[in-house]
Design an enzyme around this catalytic site. Structure first.
Site, PDB file in Angstrom:
ATOM      1  CG  HIS A  72      -2.146  -0.850   1.030  1.00  0.00           C
ATOM      2  ND1 HIS A  72      -3.349  -0.613   1.632  1.00  0.00           N
ATOM      3  CD2 HIS A  72      -2.334  -1.948   0.252  1.00  0.00           C
ATOM      4  CE1 HIS A  72      -4.235  -1.520   1.251  1.00  0.00           C
ATOM      5  NE2 HIS A  72      -3.633  -2.347   0.423  1.00  0.00           N
ATOM      6  N   PRO A 292      -4.699   1.513  18.445  1.00  0.00           N
ATOM      7  CG  PRO A 292      -6.537   0.193  17.896  1.00  0.00           C
ATOM      8  CD  PRO A 292      -5.919   0.942  19.022  1.00  0.00           C
ATOM      9  CE  LYS A 296       3.952   3.714  13.106  1.00  0.00           C
ATOM     10  NZ  LYS A 296       3.758   2.916  11.892  1.00  0.00           N
TER      11      LYS A 296
END
Ligand code: FAD
Ligand code: PHB
Length: 391
Positions: A72, A292, A296
């Site tokens: 991505h 979240p 990480k």
């Protein structure tokens, strides 16, 4: 049964460490209080930084990840009725890989089985002792029999609720914590993702995230209150609420279906300092938790393990303990940068119950600034793809 390193916890941290040590010829035993099936059923993170991908390659488990992971090159931020793309590749020359934590765990477990590494699952009443002296010991019960494992070092890779941190004397450490007044409900479904890239949504009804595991499996999240229970969220209620938080043209494209898994996670920032106590080293969620929003958690676990594996390998090869001595300080520098980023991403994207009109306006200004300023977008992008790691 004696070993060099006793690894408590068979999540991504423990398994990565086990594999890296095995490849360096260092003996380790992995001990978990759950079954492999239970561990594999936990649906968690989905986005890997380059540092994590490189470490999995180093551990010899990168093949499936390279074949099946989705590269991505950016993410989308949705607010004010529009979609704004943050172009990681254009801003930093780097990208992330979408590949589920379940798959990472499966690859590592398969590799451990193939290499014949010792693992103990469903160990009951795991206890650690003597880590402040020369010969640490792990005790546990398995099938009604008591076991004692002596070792040189203990790696506490047993997550936030694990036994290692709880075994420390209270005066030995400090915790720094922020608990957020909301959680995320996540839904996994075998439906094609609504878009090619992740969409982080700031909406007046609350935050939403459109993520994925593959081209045929989607993961969606909604901000929810802490009082809500997963049973109250039927699939239909979830999809209806998600559509309300998405722009109409995206909502129209959303393919819904039955959930494979649904769970609620509270959001928390948490750090333990230091991360080393004599011959005990904490790593991953045992030492720190991030909300979240910045993706990480798993990546920080990987960077701890990178430092810890290198320090242990150096010690066993040369007797030099400098890497072990500097472990906590090095980890914590990177931990706090990820804590900052995760807190900031959380603060600009969620509805905070008591932020008021001023808070809402500042949030909106922050988002506008992000999509108009190349410098601001670059700051987001460089943390999201992963800050450089010290060698
Ligand atoms: P864990 O994965 O927690 O593994 C710890 C292991 O230790 C477990 O297998 C456990 O069974 C074992 N254990 C626990 N206690 C004991 C004991 N007493 N004795 C022996 N073994 C024990 N991160 C993201 O980036 N994105 C996300 O969307 C995301 N979602 C998450 C959702 C939830 C509900 C949670 C809890 C975490 C989420 N995370 C997410 C964070 C990410 O999954 C973690 O950072 C990652 O799992 C850390 O790996 P770990 O190996 O350090 O800990
Ligand atoms: C996920 O796919 O589970 C995921 C992705 C990005 C996040 C959090 C979770 O920021």
């Amino acid at each position: 049964m004696d070993t060099s390193v006793a690894i408590i916890g068979s999540g991504p941290s423990g398994l990565m460490l086990g594999q890296l040590l095995h490849r360096a010829g260092i003996d380790a035993v992995v001990i978990d209080n759950k079954s492999p099936e239970h561990i594999m059923s936990r649906i968690r993170a989905g986005v890997l930084e380059t540092v994590t991908v490189e470490l999995l390659d180093e551990a010899g488990v990168g093949d499936r990840l390279h074949a099946k992971g989705l590269v991505h090159e950016g993410i989308n931020l949705a607010f004010g009725g529009k979609l704004h793309r943050i172009d990681f590749e254009g801003l930093t020359g780097r990208h992330v890989v979408v590949y589920g934590q379940t798959e990472v765990t499966r690859d590592l477990m398969d590799a451990r089985t193939a290499s014949g590494g010792a693992s103990v699952y469903e160990a009951e009443d795991v206890r650690i002792e003597g880590f402040d002296a020369d010969r640490p010991t792990v005790r546990y019960r398995k099938d009604g029999t008591e076991h004692r494992l002596r070792c040189d070092f203990i790696a506490g890779c047993d997550g936030f609720h694990g036994v290692c941190r709880q075994s420390l004397p209270v005066q030995a450490y400090q915790t720094v914590e922020r608990v957020y007044p909301f959680g995320w409900i996540g839904l996994l479904s075998d439906t094609p993702p609504v878009a090619d890239e992740l969409i982080y949504v700031n909406h007046e009804r609350g935050f939403a995230l459109c993520s994925m595991r593959s081209n045929t499996r989607s993961r969606y999240y909604l901000q929810c209150t802490l009082a809500e229970r997963v049973e109250e969220w039927t699939d239909e209620r979830f999809w209806t609420e998600l559509k309300l938080r998405l722009d109409p043209q995206i909502a129209q494209r959303l393919v819904t279906g039955s959930s494979i898994e649904k769970s609620i996670a509270p959001l928390r920032s948490f750090v333990v300092e230091p991360m080393r106590f004599g011959r005990l080293f904490l790593a991953g969620d045992a030492a720190h938790i991030v909300p979240p929003t910045g993706a990480k958690g798993l990546n920080l676990a990987a960077s701890d393990i990178r430092y810890l594996s290198r320090a242990l390998i150096r010690f066993y090869r040369t007797g030099d303990s400098d890497g072990l001595g500097g472990y906590s300080e090095r980890c914590l520098r990177r931990v706090w940068l990820a804590e900052r980023f995760s807190w900031w991403m959380t603060s600009i994207l969620h509805r905070f119950p008591d932020a008021g009109e001023f808070g809402a306006r500042i949030q909106r200004a922050e988002l506008e600034y992000l999509v108009r300023s190349r410098a601001a977008a670059t700051a987001l992008a460089e943390s999201y793809v992963g800050l450089p790691i010290e060698d």
